[in-house]
Scaffold this motif. Structure first.
Motif, short mmCIF file in Angstrom:
data_model
loop_
_atom_site.label_atom_id
_atom_site.label_comp_id
_atom_site.label_asym_id
_atom_site.label_seq_id
_atom_site.Cartn_x
_atom_site.Cartn_y
_atom_site.Cartn_z
N SER A 296 0.85 -1.19 0.00
CA SER A 296 0.00 0.00 0.00
C SER A 296 0.88 1.24 0.00
N ALA A 297 0.24 2.40 -0.09
CA ALA A 297 1.00 3.65 -0.06
C ALA A 297 1.73 3.84 1.26
N ASP A 298 1.27 3.18 2.31
CA ASP A 298 1.93 3.28 3.61
C ASP A 298 3.34 2.70 3.59
N ASP A 299 3.62 1.85 2.62
CA ASP A 299 4.94 1.21 2.54
C ASP A 299 5.94 2.01 1.71
N LEU A 300 5.52 3.14 1.16
CA LEU A 300 6.40 3.97 0.35
C LEU A 300 7.08 5.02 1.22
N ASN A 301 8.36 5.29 0.93
CA ASN A 301 9.03 6.35 1.67
C ASN A 301 8.75 7.71 1.03
N ASP A 302 9.28 8.76 1.63
CA ASP A 302 8.96 10.11 1.17
C ASP A 302 9.41 10.36 -0.27
N VAL A 303 10.59 9.87 -0.62
CA VAL A 303 11.11 10.08 -1.97
C VAL A 303 10.24 9.35 -2.99
N GLN A 304 9.82 8.15 -2.65
CA GLN A 304 8.97 7.38 -3.56
C GLN A 304 7.59 8.02 -3.72
N LEU A 305 7.05 8.54 -2.62
CA LEU A 305 5.77 9.23 -2.70
C LEU A 305 5.87 10.48 -3.57
N LYS A 306 6.99 11.18 -3.46
CA LYS A 306 7.19 12.37 -4.29
C LYS A 306 7.22 12.00 -5.77
N LYS A 307 7.84 10.88 -6.09
CA LYS A 307 7.89 10.44 -7.48
C LYS A 307 6.48 10.13 -7.99
N CYS A 308 5.66 9.49 -7.18
CA CYS A 308 4.28 9.21 -7.57
C CYS A 308 3.51 10.52 -7.79
N ARG B 246 3.27 1.59 -10.93
CA ARG B 246 3.40 0.18 -10.54
C ARG B 246 4.74 -0.40 -11.01
N LYS B 247 5.16 0.00 -12.19
CA LYS B 247 6.45 -0.49 -12.70
C LYS B 247 7.58 -0.10 -11.76
N LEU B 248 7.55 1.13 -11.27
CA LEU B 248 8.57 1.58 -10.32
C LEU B 248 8.46 0.86 -8.99
N ILE B 249 7.23 0.68 -8.51
CA ILE B 249 7.02 0.04 -7.21
C ILE B 249 7.55 -1.39 -7.21
N VAL B 250 7.37 -2.09 -8.32
CA VAL B 250 7.91 -3.45 -8.44
C VAL B 250 9.43 -3.43 -8.25
N GLU B 251 10.09 -2.44 -8.86
CA GLU B 251 11.54 -2.33 -8.73
C GLU B 251 11.95 -1.94 -7.32
N TRP B 252 11.22 -1.01 -6.72
CA TRP B 252 11.54 -0.61 -5.34
C TRP B 252 11.39 -1.78 -4.38
N ALA B 253 10.39 -2.61 -4.61
CA ALA B 253 10.17 -3.77 -3.73
C ALA B 253 11.32 -4.77 -3.84
N LYS B 254 11.97 -4.80 -4.99
CA LYS B 254 13.11 -5.70 -5.17
C LYS B 254 14.38 -5.16 -4.53
N GLY B 255 14.36 -3.86 -4.17
CA GLY B 255 15.53 -3.26 -3.55
C GLY B 255 16.20 -2.20 -4.40
N SER B 256 15.52 -1.74 -5.44
CA SER B 256 16.11 -0.71 -6.31
C SER B 256 16.03 0.67 -5.66
N LEU B 257 17.04 1.48 -5.94
CA LEU B 257 17.05 2.87 -5.50
C LEU B 257 16.67 3.82 -6.63
N SER B 258 16.47 3.27 -7.82
CA SER B 258 16.20 4.10 -8.99
C SER B 258 14.82 4.73 -8.92
N LEU B 259 14.74 5.98 -9.39
CA LEU B 259 13.46 6.67 -9.51
C LEU B 259 12.95 6.64 -10.94
N GLY B 260 13.60 5.84 -11.77
CA GLY B 260 13.12 5.68 -13.13
C GLY B 260 13.41 6.89 -14.00
N GLU B 261 12.81 6.89 -15.17
CA GLU B 261 13.03 7.98 -16.11
C GLU B 261 12.28 9.23 -15.69
N ASP B 262 12.68 10.35 -16.27
CA ASP B 262 12.00 11.61 -15.98
C ASP B 262 10.55 11.52 -16.46
#
Length: 259
Positions: free
Chosen positions: A53-65, A223-239
Motif C-alpha cells: 500500500s501507499a503506507d509502505d512507500l518512503n517520502d522520496v517514492q511518494l514524491k515520485k508518484c 506500478r512499474k517503479l514500485i515493483v523495482e523498489w520492492a526488489k531493492g532498487s534505488l532508482s526513480l526511473g526515467e523523468d
C-alpha cells in the motif's frame, strides 16, 4: 515567615548534562553494506521488501508518484496545478494499489490507446418547399420542413479511420439513415459555422479519451517503479517528461478532415 522546602527527586524539571541524540537512521554497518552494493554495481542494493500500500512507500517514492500524477494531468489540462494534483493524489494511490501489490505475479500490461468517438451537430433541414424557401429561416414555420440534417464525424485510432456522414431520422424506423447531400437541392444549411461546432465537439471527445489513456498509463508507470523498489532498487526511473503522456494538442490530428 516562609518555610523553605527541600527539593526532591520528584521535581518536574530535570536538567540533563547532555542533550538527547536522535536515533540514527542507519548504523555504520548498514551504510557500509549499502555502499558496498552500490560499488559492486548491484541493480538492487537494498534488501527486498513487499510494498502492499501507499503506507509502505518512503517520502522520496511518494514524491515520485506525485510527479507522475502531475505530469499526467498537465498533459491534457491547461489549468493543471500542484494544488489540483494534491487534491487527486490520494485517489491516484488508491487506484495504484487497487487489487494490486508488488507481490502480484505476472507481467504489467502497458495501457494502449484504443478508442472510437463520434460527434454530431445539426447542419441543416430538408426543405419541403425548395422553390419558395431560399434559406433555413424560411423553413422555421413550415411543417413540411421539420426533418433535421445531422452531420456526424467519427474518429477511430485503431484501426485509424476518419469518417464524415450526413443523415436524417427515418420516419418509420426512427433510426438514422445516411445519405449523400451533393445532388440534393432541398437542403437548407445552418447559417452558423456548424463545421466549427463539429470540430470542437470531436476534439473535446478525443481529448477526453487521451486523458483517460494517460491516467491508465500513470498507474502503469507507478506500478512499474514500485515493483523495482520492492526488489531493492534505488532508482526513480526515467523523468516524467519521457513517460509517454500524450498532450492535448495530439487531438488536433483527429479534426484535420474537417478543415
Amino acid at each position: 515567615r516562609s518555610i523553605k522546602r527541600p527539593r526532591t527527586s520528584a521535581s518536574p524539571i530535570s536538567i540533563a548534562s547532555t542533550p538527547p541524540r536522535r536515533a540514527p537512521r542507519k548504523v555504520k554497518s548498514e551504510r557500509d553494506k549499502l555502499f558496498d552494493a552500490i560499488e559492486a554495481g548491484a541493480d538492487y542494493p537494498l534488501e527486498p521488501v513487499p510494498i502492499k500500500s501507499a503506507d509502505d512507500l518512503n517520502d522520496v517514492q511518494l514524491k515520485k508518484c506525485y510527479e507522475i500524477l502531475h505530469a499526467c494531468g498537465s498533459a491534457t489540462d491547461p489549468n493543471a496545478s500542484l494544488s489540483k494534483t494534491r487534491q487527486s493524489i490520494d485517489g491516484f494511490l488508491d487506484a495504484v494499489f487497487n487489487d494490486w501489490s508488488s507481490r502480484k505475479a505476472g507481467a504489467l500490461p502497458r495501457s494502449e490507446l484504443d478508442f472510437l468517438v463520434e460527434a454530431e451537430v445539426v447542419a441543416g433541414r430538408l426543405c419541403g418547399k425548395p422553390q419558395e424557401h431560399t434559406k433555413l429561416t424560411d423553413c422555421a414555420s413550415g411543417s413540411l420542413c421539420a426533418v433535421n440534417v445531422s452531420a456526424v464525424a467519427t474518429y477511430c485510432n485503431n484501426p485509424p479511420m476518419f469518417k464524415l456522414e450526413f443523415s436524417t431520422i427515418d420516419e418509420l424506423s426512427r433510426q438514422p439513415e445516411a445519405f449523400c447531400p451533393i445532388s440534393r437541392k432541398d437542403i437548407r444549411w445552418v447559417e452558423d459555422d456548424w463545421v466549427q461546432e463539429l470540430r470542437q465537439s470531436l476534439r473535446t471527445k478525443v481529448i477526453a479519451k487521451i486523458h483517460k489513456h494517460n491516467k491508465h498509463l500513470a498507474i502503469w508507470q507507478a506500478r512499474k517503479l514500485i515493483v523495482e523498489w520492492a526488489k531493492g532498487s534505488l532508482s526513480l526511473g526515467e523523468d516524467v517528461s519521457k513517460m509517454g503522456f500524450l498532450e492535448r494538442e495530439t487531438a488536433d490530428v483527429a479534426i484535420v478532415g474537417l478543415g
